[in-house]
Design a protein around this motif. Structure first.
Motif, PDB file in Angstrom:
ATOM      1  N   CYS A 235      49.619  72.530  28.400  1.00  0.00           N
ATOM      2  CA  CYS A 235      50.828  73.363  28.363  1.00  0.00           C
ATOM      3  C   CYS A 235      51.830  72.797  27.342  1.00  0.00           C
ATOM      4  O   CYS A 235      52.164  71.615  27.393  1.00  0.00           O
ATOM      5  CB  CYS A 235      51.465  73.411  29.754  1.00  0.00           C
ATOM      6  SG  CYS A 235      53.085  74.216  29.740  1.00  0.00           S
ATOM      7  N   GLU A 237      54.919  73.425  27.074  1.00  0.00           N
ATOM      8  CA  GLU A 237      56.240  73.197  27.662  1.00  0.00           C
ATOM      9  C   GLU A 237      56.306  71.901  28.464  1.00  0.00           C
ATOM     10  O   GLU A 237      57.225  71.121  28.313  1.00  0.00           O
ATOM     11  CB  GLU A 237      56.621  74.367  28.586  1.00  0.00           C
ATOM     12  CG  GLU A 237      56.895  75.667  27.860  1.00  0.00           C
ATOM     13  CD  GLU A 237      58.119  75.602  26.944  1.00  0.00           C
ATOM     14  OE1 GLU A 237      59.119  74.978  27.332  1.00  0.00           O
ATOM     15  OE2 GLU A 237      58.034  76.161  25.827  1.00  0.00           O
ATOM     16  N   CYS A 238      55.303  71.686  29.344  1.00  0.00           N
ATOM     17  CA  CYS A 238      55.406  70.548  30.267  1.00  0.00           C
ATOM     18  C   CYS A 238      54.245  69.556  30.144  1.00  0.00           C
ATOM     19  O   CYS A 238      54.183  68.591  30.896  1.00  0.00           O
ATOM     20  CB  CYS A 238      55.521  71.051  31.705  1.00  0.00           C
ATOM     21  SG  CYS A 238      53.970  71.678  32.376  1.00  0.00           S
ATOM     22  N   CYS A 252      50.382  78.143  33.084  1.00  0.00           N
ATOM     23  CA  CYS A 252      50.589  76.778  33.566  1.00  0.00           C
ATOM     24  C   CYS A 252      50.975  76.842  35.042  1.00  0.00           C
ATOM     25  O   CYS A 252      51.923  77.536  35.415  1.00  0.00           O
ATOM     26  CB  CYS A 252      51.683  76.093  32.759  1.00  0.00           C
ATOM     27  SG  CYS A 252      52.096  74.465  33.407  1.00  0.00           S
ATOM     28  N   CYS A 255      54.753  74.801  35.469  1.00  0.00           N
ATOM     29  CA  CYS A 255      56.042  75.359  35.024  1.00  0.00           C
ATOM     30  C   CYS A 255      56.016  76.883  34.863  1.00  0.00           C
ATOM     31  O   CYS A 255      57.033  77.487  34.547  1.00  0.00           O
ATOM     32  CB  CYS A 255      56.506  74.689  33.736  1.00  0.00           C
ATOM     33  SG  CYS A 255      55.601  75.203  32.268  1.00  0.00           S
ATOM     34  N   CYS A 257      54.676  78.631  32.603  1.00  0.00           N
ATOM     35  CA  CYS A 257      54.651  79.060  31.199  1.00  0.00           C
ATOM     36  C   CYS A 257      53.369  79.857  30.913  1.00  0.00           C
ATOM     37  O   CYS A 257      52.311  79.553  31.436  1.00  0.00           O
ATOM     38  CB  CYS A 257      54.708  77.801  30.344  1.00  0.00           C
ATOM     39  SG  CYS A 257      54.670  78.123  28.604  1.00  0.00           S
TER      40      CYS A 257
HETATM   41 ZN    ZN Z   1      53.739  73.822  31.952  1.00  0.00          ZN
END
Ligand code: ZN
Length: 318
Positions: A235, A237-238, A252, A255, A257
């Protein structure tokens, strides 16, 4: 005028992928982190160089960043920046090193003062001299002309201090902030054109054609096996892996996403770390997909060059 833009080297891209896909508790991780730090610092120095090159007039030089060429004796060499005019070529070698530095002309070393003594940082001046010879013979081979080649080591870290520097060294080394003035002086010293405009354009075309990106065998270098590489789509983002494939999207679970194309980055990591070819079975395992037909659709959508049919098909990740 920029004729070849700067890109991250394969080695740096590989280290970034390695940092994402080797477990932080693995014994080799510290070594990967060190190499990643070294490569990132080098790249940062090169990008700082690019900024100061925007101060030289656009019509004086064609600029090539990160050219890697093979000389007539089949030895590869890479130049951080190569500036090319009608009268000469200018090689710039960026050194992103902080601290108290001394060029020792007797031992041909760049020495940095550290808390408990001294540390040798190689010899960038000799490196530039070698590249000058290689570039001179390259020009002779492809243009049939002897073009004067000049070289400069550029100290790109603003926390570098030079000690005991001789006038002869100071002709070969410059601080980044002084680079536009140094280039202007070099240009004024070589006013007579050696090449025609047409030859300069021809050379530009060949330089770009002959550029060969570097290679780096990650698994061999760090003595790792495929099984030690973290699989799955990460992911953005995280950083959680793996993302799940659901209704033609990557999701994900941590999070929330969503992404349509997150598999592209994962397969880029695979190409850098594990190799440039992949089968449906390997891609299915690496992307944590449950079906061969979904894997097939994903690989097909990427328009990859491939050989073989059905289960024997191999895709090339370039
Ligand atoms: Zn994530």
């Amino acid at each position: 005028m920029i004729k070849k833009v700067r890109e991250k080297s394969i080695r740096l891209l590989t280290m970034e992928a390695g940092g994402r896909r080797v477990d932080k508790n693995h014994p080799v991780y510290a070594q990967i982190e060190r190499e990643l730090g070294r490569q990132t610092a080098g790249y940062k120095g090169e990008c700082a160089l690019d900024y100061y090159l925007t101060f030289i007039p656009d019509d004086k030089y064609f600029i090539f960043h990160g050219l890697r060429l093979e000389d007539p004796k089949n030895r590869y060499f890479q130049m951080d920046s190569y500036l090319f005019s009608l009268s000469h070529g200018l090689i710039l070698e960026s050194k992103y090193i902080s601290g108290e530095l001394e060029f020792d002309e007797k031992s041909n070393q760049l020495i940095r003062k550290v808390a408990d003594g001294h540390e040798s940082m190689g010899d960038p001046i000799s490196q530039v001299e070698r590249h000058k010879d290689q570039m001179r013979s390259w020009m002779e081979k492809y243009l049939g002309k002897v073009v004067p080649i000049i070289g400069q080591v550029v100290l790109t870290n603003k926390n570098a201090i030079l000690k005991n520097v001789s006038p002869s060294t100071m002709k070969k080394v410059t601080f980044l902030t002084n680079l536009p003035i140094r280039i202007k002086a070099i240009h004024e010293n070589l006013p007579n054109p050696i090449l025609t405009e047409k030859e300069l354009r021809k050379a530009t075309r060949i330089l770009n054609q002959k550029h060969t990106p570097d290679q780096f065998a990650f698994l061999d270098f760090f003595k790792l096996t495929h099984n030690e590489i973290i699989t799955g789509v990460i992911c953005a983002e995280c950083s959680l892996s793996p993302m799940l494939r659901k209704s033609a999207k990557w999701i994900c679970l941590k999070c929330g996403c969503k992404s349509k194309n997150a598999h592209i980055e994962a397969l880029e990591d695979y190409a850098l770390l594990c190799g440039k070819s992949i089968t449906n079975k390997q891609a299915k395992e690496f992307l944590h997909l449950s079906s061969s037909s979904v894997t097939f659709q994903i690989l097909q959508s990427m328009n990859l060059r491939h050989t073989g049919t059905k289960k024997g098909r191999v895709y090339f990740l370039n």
